[in-house]
Scaffold this motif. Sequence first.
Motif, short mmCIF file in Angstrom:
data_model
loop_
_atom_site.label_atom_id
_atom_site.label_comp_id
_atom_site.label_asym_id
_atom_site.label_seq_id
_atom_site.Cartn_x
_atom_site.Cartn_y
_atom_site.Cartn_z
N LEU A 277 89.38 132.83 53.22
CA LEU A 277 88.35 131.97 52.63
C LEU A 277 88.00 130.82 53.58
O LEU A 277 86.82 130.51 53.79
N LEU A 278 89.00 130.19 54.17
CA LEU A 278 88.74 129.09 55.10
C LEU A 278 87.96 129.57 56.33
O LEU A 278 87.01 128.92 56.77
N LEU A 279 88.37 130.71 56.87
CA LEU A 279 87.67 131.24 58.04
C LEU A 279 86.23 131.62 57.69
O LEU A 279 85.31 131.42 58.49
N SER A 280 86.03 132.15 56.50
CA SER A 280 84.67 132.53 56.08
C SER A 280 83.78 131.30 55.94
O SER A 280 82.63 131.30 56.41
N LEU A 281 84.29 130.23 55.32
CA LEU A 281 83.50 129.01 55.18
C LEU A 281 83.21 128.38 56.55
O LEU A 281 82.12 127.89 56.80
N SER A 282 84.21 128.41 57.42
CA SER A 282 84.03 127.86 58.76
C SER A 282 82.97 128.64 59.53
O SER A 282 82.12 128.06 60.22
N ARG A 283 82.99 129.96 59.40
CA ARG A 283 82.00 130.79 60.10
C ARG A 283 80.59 130.54 59.56
O ARG A 283 79.63 130.40 60.32
N ARG A 284 80.46 130.44 58.24
CA ARG A 284 79.14 130.21 57.65
C ARG A 284 78.61 128.83 58.00
O ARG A 284 77.39 128.64 58.16
N LEU A 285 79.50 127.85 58.13
CA LEU A 285 79.06 126.51 58.50
C LEU A 285 78.45 126.51 59.91
O LEU A 285 77.54 125.74 60.20
N ARG A 286 78.95 127.38 60.75
CA ARG A 286 78.43 127.47 62.11
C ARG A 286 77.14 128.30 62.17
O ARG A 286 76.24 128.01 62.96
N LEU A 287 77.03 129.32 61.31
CA LEU A 287 75.91 130.24 61.39
C LEU A 287 74.77 129.89 60.45
O LEU A 287 73.65 130.38 60.63
N ASP A 288 75.03 129.08 59.42
CA ASP A 288 74.01 128.78 58.42
C ASP A 288 73.91 127.27 58.21
O ASP A 288 74.42 126.73 57.23
N LEU A 299 84.46 123.53 51.94
CA LEU A 299 85.51 123.56 52.95
C LEU A 299 86.54 122.48 52.69
O LEU A 299 87.75 122.72 52.76
N VAL A 300 86.09 121.28 52.38
CA VAL A 300 87.01 120.18 52.10
C VAL A 300 87.83 120.47 50.84
O VAL A 300 89.03 120.19 50.79
N ALA A 301 87.18 121.04 49.83
CA ALA A 301 87.91 121.36 48.59
C ALA A 301 89.00 122.39 48.85
O ALA A 301 90.12 122.27 48.31
N VAL A 302 88.72 123.40 49.66
CA VAL A 302 89.74 124.42 49.94
C VAL A 302 90.88 123.84 50.76
O VAL A 302 92.06 124.15 50.52
N ILE A 303 90.56 122.97 51.72
CA ILE A 303 91.62 122.34 52.50
C ILE A 303 92.49 121.46 51.62
O ILE A 303 93.72 121.40 51.77
N ASP A 304 91.87 120.77 50.65
CA ASP A 304 92.66 119.96 49.71
C ASP A 304 93.62 120.80 48.90
O ASP A 304 94.63 120.29 48.42
N GLN A 489 89.15 125.75 64.80
CA GLN A 489 87.84 125.89 64.17
C GLN A 489 87.47 124.67 63.35
O GLN A 489 86.31 124.23 63.34
N LEU A 490 88.45 124.09 62.64
CA LEU A 490 88.17 122.89 61.86
C LEU A 490 87.84 121.71 62.77
O LEU A 490 86.99 120.88 62.43
N TYR A 491 88.51 121.62 63.91
CA TYR A 491 88.19 120.56 64.86
C TYR A 491 86.72 120.64 65.29
O TYR A 491 86.07 119.60 65.49
N ALA A 502 80.41 111.87 63.45
CA ALA A 502 81.59 112.50 62.85
C ALA A 502 81.36 112.76 61.37
O ALA A 502 80.75 111.94 60.67
N ARG A 503 81.79 113.91 60.91
CA ARG A 503 81.77 114.21 59.49
C ARG A 503 83.04 113.61 58.86
O ARG A 503 84.15 114.11 59.07
N VAL A 504 82.86 112.55 58.11
CA VAL A 504 84.00 111.82 57.58
C VAL A 504 84.83 112.69 56.65
O VAL A 504 86.06 112.71 56.72
N SER A 505 84.16 113.43 55.76
CA SER A 505 84.90 114.24 54.78
C SER A 505 85.72 115.32 55.46
O SER A 505 86.87 115.58 55.08
N VAL A 506 85.16 115.95 56.49
CA VAL A 506 85.90 116.99 57.21
C VAL A 506 87.08 116.38 57.95
O VAL A 506 88.18 116.94 57.97
N ALA A 507 86.86 115.22 58.58
CA ALA A 507 87.95 114.57 59.31
C ALA A 507 89.11 114.23 58.38
O ALA A 507 90.29 114.45 58.71
N LEU A 508 88.81 113.70 57.20
CA LEU A 508 89.88 113.36 56.26
C LEU A 508 90.59 114.61 55.74
O LEU A 508 91.81 114.61 55.55
#
Length: 604
Positions: A277-288, A299-304, A489-491, A502-508
Amino acid sequence: PAPFPRAEGARPRRGGKTAADKAAEPAAAPRPSLRGVRPTALALQQLNAFAPGAIDEPDYDARIDAYSSIPPLLESGLSTACALPLLCQCVHDVELDDIALRHSATHTVGIIVQHAAAAAGRERAAAGEDGGGTGQSHWHALLQQVLMPALRRGLRLPPEKELVRAEMIRLISVALSHEPSLEPQLAALLSPGDLEADFFQNITHVQLPRRQRAIARLKKKIEGGAFGPTTLASYLLPLLSHIALKPSAKEVDVAEEAVAALRSLAAQLPWRPYHELLLSLSRRLRLDPSLERRLVRALVAVIDGFHFDLAPADDEYGAPSADRGACRLTDEEIGRIFAARVQARQARDYEAADRLREELVAKGIVSVDDKGNSWQAADGRRGSMDPFSVDEASRETGRLAAAAAVGPAADGAPADSANGGEGAEGGAEAMAEAAAEEEDGEEAGEDELLVGAAEGGGAADAAPSADDEAVRARARAILQAVQGKLLPQLYNHIKDPKTEGARVSVALAVLKLLKLMPPRVLKLQLRGFLMRLVATLSSREKSVRQKGREALAMVAVELGAEHFGAIAYELQSSLRRGFQLQVLGHALHFLLAKLVPTVAVGSL
């Protein structure tokens, strides 16, 4: 043998379907016992009929009449072998864009389910009266092995198939209402006596508040542990993911509720579906990029929801043990790798710099001081060097030595399972591309090495420590996947490609994930993480610096006074000339103003 193949429903082309239907028509001639084959074949021919005077134009009259003929066929005592192709054909037509055929197919699937549930009940009752046989009913197996997988696949259809997905959800409701044993946990969401409380009725309702309430009730059930891993990953995860990522501006409240439910669901997923799920969201964030906001929230919700215990892996990455206490590098080799790391830092290739530092530690270097350009080995050796005095050939040698250290001899891990077999120099780009769609098959093969151990644990050598070894193997596999593929990928998503800020939510969210790592891993990864945030302060755009400063302040508060020295060091190392010195002073004052109210007196 069955007169029809199981893959009957997977015939998308007109020629293959027509040929198979005509071939099945005379099948009953040499076998009179198969009296249902001929009418089934005729029904299949009519269900795939095309108008004779047009090109690829369906014959709607013939097809609708064929759907009307299926209920009498079922009542005539049709066998499951003959009902199989009819069910597959109906499921195939449910996925069509043609509204008339889709509705007719959906209604017919409901009739087949109702008949199958009644026949399965009679078979179970007969088996109970005979006092023997615990085998599964043939009709129940038809629904379990053919219909339910097709419905699960329907939940993962692309966004443009919204109406088809709604039909699939309704069919799940119909199937579970007649045969709850297909998915008992999902059947608990049904409420035939109160449509206001029925999840399947409300999740597809035209009124948005009813959808929102349905998701809120589902969230409470998820948090209460009402669903197992299979139900969460196969049904609820694709359902909530689609709602959370809808681009419609009118459904913002429903999407936010879905994100909250997705956070609760991620906290109960096993490692394999969580990682995918994390890899899929990361890939879509790059492609869409058009779905950036929704994807970042998800993505932030899944990391939480990261809930995997990595403490047992501390033995692998913690203080050097007896068999790893000696440094296996010469002073010259240390100097070359050290110089390659400094060059990677100057080129802002933070992934390569972090990996080189990890390899130094894995080889027995217990202390690396970048400011003083000094190091200390586990065997007591100390040294310092000028990284700029090493020529390019020596730096390349150091990179190759670091890349070779990733093999089994370094830490007992597979050489190329986590990072695709790349060296330190190209680690960042290769790991980012590893999640691209064209390499999904390769990723699956690589993940088998990691996920296999993460799901079932490793093989134990000694009986007394079998459980401990399995837990440690699972933690090491997860940690290796997080460090080798997930974190790089998250970096890459911390920096907004549109604004360069910087995306604050992603960084946190990434920081929360880092804080769950073993202490030694946190120490190794924290510097590269801070570099990415501090790099935004060197921009000449005021808005970019402001976002980076706010993100860095939140990170400082989250880390506390213990790690403020590391933040100040990175600021001092990156902001060294011209206007950057003024930015440095302002940033330090801003961080202290945010941090001081949250820490005890004297902790800094």
